[in-house]
Structures are given as C-alpha cells and as structure tokens.
Motif scaffolding. Structure first.
Motif, PDB file in Angstrom:
ATOM      1  N   GLN A   2       0.937  -1.255   0.012  1.00  0.00           N
ATOM      2  CA  GLN A   2      -0.172  -0.049   0.199  1.00  0.00           C
ATOM      3  C   GLN A   2       0.895   1.365  -0.042  1.00  0.00           C
ATOM      4  O   GLN A   2       1.702   1.362   1.001  1.00  0.00           O
ATOM      5  N   THR A   3       0.767   2.108  -1.028  1.00  0.00           N
ATOM      6  CA  THR A   3       1.488   3.309  -1.067  1.00  0.00           C
ATOM      7  C   THR A   3       1.118   4.106   0.164  1.00  0.00           C
ATOM      8  O   THR A   3      -0.038   4.527   0.602  1.00  0.00           O
ATOM      9  N   ASN A   4       2.343   4.705   0.683  1.00  0.00           N
ATOM     10  CA  ASN A   4       1.805   5.767   1.702  1.00  0.00           C
ATOM     11  C   ASN A   4       1.159   5.109   3.030  1.00  0.00           C
ATOM     12  O   ASN A   4       0.480   5.832   3.646  1.00  0.00           O
ATOM     13  N   ALA A   5       1.455   3.932   3.089  1.00  0.00           N
ATOM     14  CA  ALA A   5       0.498   3.082   4.138  1.00  0.00           C
ATOM     15  C   ALA A   5       1.061   3.536   5.646  1.00  0.00           C
ATOM     16  O   ALA A   5       2.060   3.533   5.839  1.00  0.00           O
ATOM     17  N   LEU A  37      14.228   4.047  10.937  1.00  0.00           N
ATOM     18  CA  LEU A  37      12.961   3.836  10.386  1.00  0.00           C
ATOM     19  C   LEU A  37      11.643   3.857  11.256  1.00  0.00           C
ATOM     20  O   LEU A  37      10.893   4.379  11.249  1.00  0.00           O
ATOM     21  N   ALA A  38      11.892   2.967  12.423  1.00  0.00           N
ATOM     22  CA  ALA A  38      11.034   3.015  13.399  1.00  0.00           C
ATOM     23  C   ALA A  38      10.432   4.137  14.042  1.00  0.00           C
ATOM     24  O   ALA A  38       9.377   4.357  14.177  1.00  0.00           O
ATOM     25  N   ALA A  39      11.558   5.250  14.170  1.00  0.00           N
ATOM     26  CA  ALA A  39      11.077   6.586  14.692  1.00  0.00           C
ATOM     27  C   ALA A  39      10.086   7.003  13.930  1.00  0.00           C
ATOM     28  O   ALA A  39       9.258   7.749  14.252  1.00  0.00           O
ATOM     29  N   ARG A  40      10.654   7.011  12.396  1.00  0.00           N
ATOM     30  CA  ARG A  40       9.701   7.933  11.646  1.00  0.00           C
ATOM     31  C   ARG A  40       8.247   7.290  11.464  1.00  0.00           C
ATOM     32  O   ARG A  40       7.337   8.009  11.252  1.00  0.00           O
ATOM     33  N   LEU A  41       8.379   5.951  11.526  1.00  0.00           N
ATOM     34  CA  LEU A  41       7.038   5.157  11.434  1.00  0.00           C
ATOM     35  C   LEU A  41       6.228   5.513  12.687  1.00  0.00           C
ATOM     36  O   LEU A  41       4.885   5.651  12.466  1.00  0.00           O
ATOM     37  N   ALA A  42       6.822   5.610  13.647  1.00  0.00           N
ATOM     38  CA  ALA A  42       6.062   5.934  15.196  1.00  0.00           C
ATOM     39  C   ALA A  42       5.473   7.355  14.852  1.00  0.00           C
ATOM     40  O   ALA A  42       4.383   7.503  15.832  1.00  0.00           O
ATOM     41  N   GLU A  43       5.753   8.340  14.053  1.00  0.00           N
ATOM     42  CA  GLU A  43       5.439   9.538  14.087  1.00  0.00           C
ATOM     43  C   GLU A  43       3.903   9.669  13.311  1.00  0.00           C
ATOM     44  O   GLU A  43       3.149  10.572  13.639  1.00  0.00           O
ATOM     45  N   ARG A  44       3.965   8.510  12.782  1.00  0.00           N
ATOM     46  CA  ARG A  44       2.482   8.517  11.833  1.00  0.00           C
ATOM     47  C   ARG A  44       1.653   7.687  12.521  1.00  0.00           C
ATOM     48  O   ARG A  44       0.307   7.485  12.178  1.00  0.00           O
ATOM     49  N   ALA A  45       1.914   6.824  13.577  1.00  0.00           N
ATOM     50  CA  ALA A  45       0.949   5.952  14.252  1.00  0.00           C
ATOM     51  C   ALA A  45       0.838   6.022  15.721  1.00  0.00           C
ATOM     52  O   ALA A  45       2.090   5.398  16.308  1.00  0.00           O
ATOM     53  N   PRO A  46       0.263   6.425  16.472  1.00  0.00           N
ATOM     54  CA  PRO A  46       0.380   6.473  17.719  1.00  0.00           C
ATOM     55  C   PRO A  46       0.201   5.028  18.580  1.00  0.00           C
ATOM     56  O   PRO A  46      -0.624   4.163  17.822  1.00  0.00           O
ATOM     57  N   VAL A 155      14.477  -3.764  -1.247  1.00  0.00           N
ATOM     58  CA  VAL A 155      15.296  -2.639  -1.398  1.00  0.00           C
ATOM     59  C   VAL A 155      16.398  -2.788  -2.118  1.00  0.00           C
ATOM     60  O   VAL A 155      17.294  -3.756  -1.269  1.00  0.00           O
ATOM     61  N   ASP A 156      16.970  -2.218  -3.199  1.00  0.00           N
ATOM     62  CA  ASP A 156      18.130  -2.746  -3.774  1.00  0.00           C
ATOM     63  C   ASP A 156      19.110  -1.546  -3.295  1.00  0.00           C
ATOM     64  O   ASP A 156      19.444  -0.469  -3.911  1.00  0.00           O
ATOM     65  N   LEU A 157      19.914  -1.857  -2.149  1.00  0.00           N
ATOM     66  CA  LEU A 157      20.999  -1.033  -1.785  1.00  0.00           C
ATOM     67  C   LEU A 157      22.281  -1.799  -2.525  1.00  0.00           C
ATOM     68  O   LEU A 157      23.308  -0.874  -2.550  1.00  0.00           O
ATOM     69  N   PHE A 158      22.378  -2.713  -3.052  1.00  0.00           N
ATOM     70  CA  PHE A 158      23.619  -3.236  -3.589  1.00  0.00           C
ATOM     71  C   PHE A 158      23.801  -2.356  -4.961  1.00  0.00           C
ATOM     72  O   PHE A 158      24.832  -2.131  -5.264  1.00  0.00           O
ATOM     73  N   GLY A 159      22.607  -2.225  -5.503  1.00  0.00           N
ATOM     74  CA  GLY A 159      22.916  -1.314  -6.842  1.00  0.00           C
ATOM     75  C   GLY A 159      22.937   0.049  -6.688  1.00  0.00           C
ATOM     76  O   GLY A 159      23.040   0.739  -7.832  1.00  0.00           O
ATOM     77  N   TRP A 189      12.123   3.832   3.779  1.00  0.00           N
ATOM     78  CA  TRP A 189      10.925   4.775   3.737  1.00  0.00           C
ATOM     79  C   TRP A 189      10.291   4.973   2.559  1.00  0.00           C
ATOM     80  O   TRP A 189       9.319   4.875   2.372  1.00  0.00           O
ATOM     81  N   GLN A 190      11.121   5.435   1.474  1.00  0.00           N
ATOM     82  CA  GLN A 190      10.860   5.672   0.207  1.00  0.00           C
ATOM     83  C   GLN A 190      10.024   4.403  -0.506  1.00  0.00           C
ATOM     84  O   GLN A 190       9.112   4.533  -1.200  1.00  0.00           O
ATOM     85  N   ALA A 191      10.658   3.185  -0.198  1.00  0.00           N
ATOM     86  CA  ALA A 191      10.262   1.856  -0.591  1.00  0.00           C
ATOM     87  C   ALA A 191       8.830   1.705  -0.389  1.00  0.00           C
ATOM     88  O   ALA A 191       8.163   0.949  -0.924  1.00  0.00           O
ATOM     89  N   LEU A 192       8.510   2.182   0.842  1.00  0.00           N
ATOM     90  CA  LEU A 192       7.263   1.768   1.470  1.00  0.00           C
ATOM     91  C   LEU A 192       6.374   2.659   1.093  1.00  0.00           C
ATOM     92  O   LEU A 192       4.924   2.775   1.234  1.00  0.00           O
ATOM     93  N   GLY A 193       6.813   3.669   0.075  1.00  0.00           N
ATOM     94  CA  GLY A 193       5.558   4.682  -0.596  1.00  0.00           C
ATOM     95  C   GLY A 193       5.530   5.826   0.204  1.00  0.00           C
ATOM     96  O   GLY A 193       4.772   6.737  -0.323  1.00  0.00           O
TER      97      GLY A 193
END
Length: 255
Positions: A2-5, A37-46, A155-159, A189-193
């Motif tokens: 889901q984009t921006n889920a 990443l967890a810190a940023r996701l937490a800002e969106r979900a109490p 998530v392609d980090l190698f490339g 973060w971006q790959a999750l939309g």
C-alpha cells in the motif's frame, strides 16, 4: 504494497546490519537504520510498536532458527528480513543452502505480516567485495525471485553506487557508519511509498584521495584492530554475537 500506508508495528530480523553496527551512540550502543525507520513510522501511528531481534554475527541458519518463529508470532504489520551476507563472505559457503534457509525464513514470515521487506545488501567498494561479488550476486538474484514468490518488497542497496563509497563505512570496513545507516533508513522509507526527505542515492562530494602513507597507516590499523580479531574468531569457531541477546526482543511501544 500500500502506497503511503500507515504501519502500527514493525519487527526487524537479521544480523549486525539490522542491529545497527556501526552507528554508535554516546552510551556505546548502536542505533542503525531500523531504529531510524521505526522512529519515523512511530510519528505516523500513535501506539506504534517495534521489536528488533537482530544479533551481530548471525548466519542465515541461526537467523531462521532463533528469530523467524518469534518474529512471526508477533504478528507485526511490517517485517524486514536481511541475512545471508555473513555466510557468503566466509571462505567456504554453500550459496544454494543459504538461499534455501532464506526461503524458509520468508515462507514463515510473509504470512504473518502485512508487508515483508527484503534487501539486496550494500557492499563496500574494494577487493573484498570484488572477490565475493559472484556469490553476492547469486544471493541477491535469489532475493528478487523470493520477493516475487512471497509478495515481498525488495530494497536494492547493492545497486546504489553511493553505498559502495568507503566514506559511508566504519573503520572495520564491514559495517555502515551513521550516514550510511541514515541513507538506508531513507531507502526503506521511500520503498514503503512515503514521500522522500532527501535523495539517498546522491553521491558524496568529491574529495582528494589520501596519500600513500595515510592509506598504509589506515590499512595497518584496520588489520590490527579488526581483521586479526575477526580471523581469530573464525579459527576458534566463535562469533561476535555469541551470548548476546536480541537488540529489542519484545514488540513494545516505541519510545
């Protein structure tokens, strides 16, 4: 995906890369991309909850046997699974067996969550990566197919050329530094939309190459402080993660 889920819970599974080495904090602990990443996701979900089961030095078999079932039982919305690189960087490795164990982990985790995330891990530019590049590419090609079979995101980090820049790696030449982890967190973060905060692929500014003497001194320090201890652990059958508990073993509210 889901984009921006909005995700209400996140479990990270893996080795030192996911534990956060070598993004050091003042108290001697490590932060890393998963915490960021967890810190940023937490800002969106109490009430957002986060667990990080990663332990440094773990091989893929240990990740499957020690982390996968626990992670699946937590029933988190989002699960990241990164492993196998410790195996392929060893002198002797059955890459097909590594892939089979990775498949086992994905098969256990994918049904337990809303989104499983896999990665093509980054590699530091230099002779070590070139020596093991065929194994790494075999593993990462398998990861692509694994994602298709299990509906996972890769998530392609190698490339990403920038993540091979030695300036994004710690002195041990095995782990990303703070800026490297910051870029990985943004990549996921971006790959999750989600909307980009910055271009994580942007190259670092050009810099003059260190002189011959400085490079040799750096090589000697690396060998003394990192390479020789690593060889010693391999010869004795020990791991840097022996006896170490998971970083964050329970799915608890993020604070």
């Amino acid at each position: 995906m889901q984009t921006n889920a909005t995700y209400t819970s996140f479990v990270a599974v893996g080795d030192s890369f996911t534990e956060g080495m070598s993004d050091g904090l003042p108290d001697g602990s490590y932060r890393g991309w998963a915490d960021l990443l967890a810190a940023r996701l937490a800002e969106r979900a109490p009430g957002f909850r986060y667990a990080n089961l990663a332990v440094r030095g773990k091989l893929i078999g240990q990740i499957v046997d020690e982390q996968a079932a626990s992670a699946a039982a937590m029933g988190a919305d989002l699960v990241t699974l990164v492993g196998g690189l410790n195996d392929v960087l060893r002198p002797s490795c059955d890459v097909d067996l590594v892939c089979a164990r990775l498949e086992e982990a994905a098969a256990r985790l994918a049904p337990s969550c809303r989104q499983l995330v896999l990665m093509r891990s980054p590699g530091r530019q230099g002779p070590v990566m070139e020596r093991f590049r065929p194994r790494m590419e075999q593993l990462f090609d398998f990861v692509d197919g694994l994602a298709e079979r299990h509906g996972a995101l890769v998530v392609d980090l190698f490339g990403a050329e920038v993540l091979g820049d030695p300036r994004l790696w710690a002195e041990d030449r095995l782990h990303l530094n703070a800026e490297g982890h910051r870029r990985v967190a943004e990549a996921v973060w971006q790959a999750l939309g989600h909307a980009p905060a910055f271009d994580w692929r942007e190259p670092l500014p050009s810099a003059a190459r260190a002189g011959w003497a400085a490079r040799r001194a750096s090589d000697a320090r690396f060998a003394r402080e990192h390479l020789l201890p690593w060889i010693g652990r391999r010869l004795s059958g020990r791991s840097s993660g022996d006896g170490r508990p998971p970083k964050r073993p329970e799915l608890l509210p993020y604070v």
